[in-house]
Design a protein around this motif. Sequence first.
Motif, short mmCIF file in Angstrom:
data_model
loop_
_atom_site.label_atom_id
_atom_site.label_comp_id
_atom_site.label_asym_id
_atom_site.label_seq_id
_atom_site.Cartn_x
_atom_site.Cartn_y
_atom_site.Cartn_z
N ILE A 30 14.10 -12.76 -31.71
CA ILE A 30 14.72 -11.60 -32.37
C ILE A 30 16.24 -11.73 -32.30
O ILE A 30 16.81 -11.75 -31.21
CB ILE A 30 14.28 -10.29 -31.71
CG1 ILE A 30 12.77 -10.11 -31.85
CG2 ILE A 30 15.01 -9.10 -32.33
CD1 ILE A 30 12.24 -8.83 -31.25
N PRO A 31 16.91 -11.83 -33.45
CA PRO A 31 18.37 -11.95 -33.44
C PRO A 31 19.04 -10.67 -32.94
O PRO A 31 18.60 -9.56 -33.26
CB PRO A 31 18.71 -12.19 -34.92
CG PRO A 31 17.56 -11.60 -35.67
CD PRO A 31 16.35 -11.82 -34.81
N THR A 120 14.96 -5.88 -26.18
CA THR A 120 15.24 -6.82 -27.26
C THR A 120 14.69 -6.34 -28.60
O THR A 120 15.32 -6.51 -29.65
CB THR A 120 14.64 -8.19 -26.92
OG1 THR A 120 15.08 -8.60 -25.62
CG2 THR A 120 15.06 -9.23 -27.94
N SER A 121 13.52 -5.71 -28.56
CA SER A 121 12.88 -5.26 -29.80
C SER A 121 13.60 -4.07 -30.42
O SER A 121 13.76 -3.98 -31.64
CB SER A 121 11.42 -4.88 -29.52
OG SER A 121 10.70 -5.98 -29.00
N VAL A 122 14.05 -3.13 -29.58
CA VAL A 122 14.68 -1.90 -30.08
C VAL A 122 16.15 -2.12 -30.43
O VAL A 122 16.64 -1.69 -31.47
CB VAL A 122 14.54 -0.77 -29.04
CG1 VAL A 122 15.32 0.47 -29.48
CG2 VAL A 122 13.07 -0.43 -28.84
N SER A 147 20.52 -1.25 -24.70
CA SER A 147 20.65 -0.04 -23.90
C SER A 147 19.32 0.55 -23.45
O SER A 147 19.20 1.03 -22.33
CB SER A 147 21.43 1.02 -24.69
OG SER A 147 21.70 2.16 -23.91
N TRP A 148 18.31 0.53 -24.34
CA TRP A 148 17.04 1.20 -24.02
C TRP A 148 15.92 0.20 -23.82
O TRP A 148 15.76 -0.72 -24.63
CB TRP A 148 16.64 2.13 -25.16
CG TRP A 148 15.40 2.92 -24.84
CD1 TRP A 148 15.32 4.11 -24.18
CD2 TRP A 148 14.05 2.56 -25.15
NE1 TRP A 148 14.02 4.51 -24.06
CE2 TRP A 148 13.21 3.57 -24.64
CE3 TRP A 148 13.45 1.45 -25.79
CZ2 TRP A 148 11.82 3.52 -24.76
CZ3 TRP A 148 12.07 1.40 -25.90
CH2 TRP A 148 11.27 2.44 -25.39
N PRO A 149 15.13 0.42 -22.74
CA PRO A 149 15.33 1.37 -21.63
C PRO A 149 16.23 0.76 -20.56
O PRO A 149 16.56 -0.43 -20.63
CB PRO A 149 13.90 1.56 -21.11
CG PRO A 149 13.26 0.22 -21.34
CD PRO A 149 13.84 -0.29 -22.63
#
Length: 241
Positions: A30-31, A120-122, A147-149
């Motif tokens: 994931i970029p 990484t996904s969010v 930042s999350w989580p």
Amino acid sequence: MTRKTFLGLAGVLLVGCLLAGASLITEKCIPKTEWDGGQYRIEDVNALDAHFAQPYDKLRDDVGTVLVLATNAAAYCTAVLLVFLGVEDRKKALRMMVFDSFTYGECCLYTSGIYHILKTSVGRIRPYMYFPDPSVKGIAEGDFCLSWPSGHSSLSLIAFAFMLGWFALRFPASRLRKPSLCVFLMLGLATMTMRMLSGNHFLTDVLSGAALGFLVSTLVFRVNNRIWVSDGMDPGQNPAG
């Protein structure tokens, strides 16, 4: 240890390793968000998080990191020391310490793998990017969008969750139970506070991170303990302490 118990514990470890591997693959595939050099608008953040958002503070950032490391080290050392001092049968004490060490490591492995995948996904932007003078290191390393989580909050609550189950299993009548749990809970809350005051996380980041660490640690501890006792292994309860 019977073959059934060994395979059960090995299976739990394998899932943890797969999660850790998945987190590494996610980071590679994931970029990350590229910063365009401009300041993000705090008005784009929900009112609750915007109210508690803070600019970057390196000292508080470092304090938060020290706190999470100290909290986990203290929890692990407390568990090992109390077993060593409270269990007279040395072979039994050694089995308990090995099991507890194995389980604590798995709690960290599972929690770390899950929160890394989510981060990484969010790709949520950190609070300090909404203020002047953001973290230069965070921008250079591409960490400003993770930042999350809150990983620090997740790891800090592992200690409290683990010791909560550990005292109930090992030393339910110990006089040290309540004061120890209070200390680990306060250390967890202090870590969460530092992560907010340092500008690294929003309120919802630390709350969800803490919930993640607590729930995952509790689940791993209970699963391992069920495997341990289902085949006739001694749960190690001892009223001493």
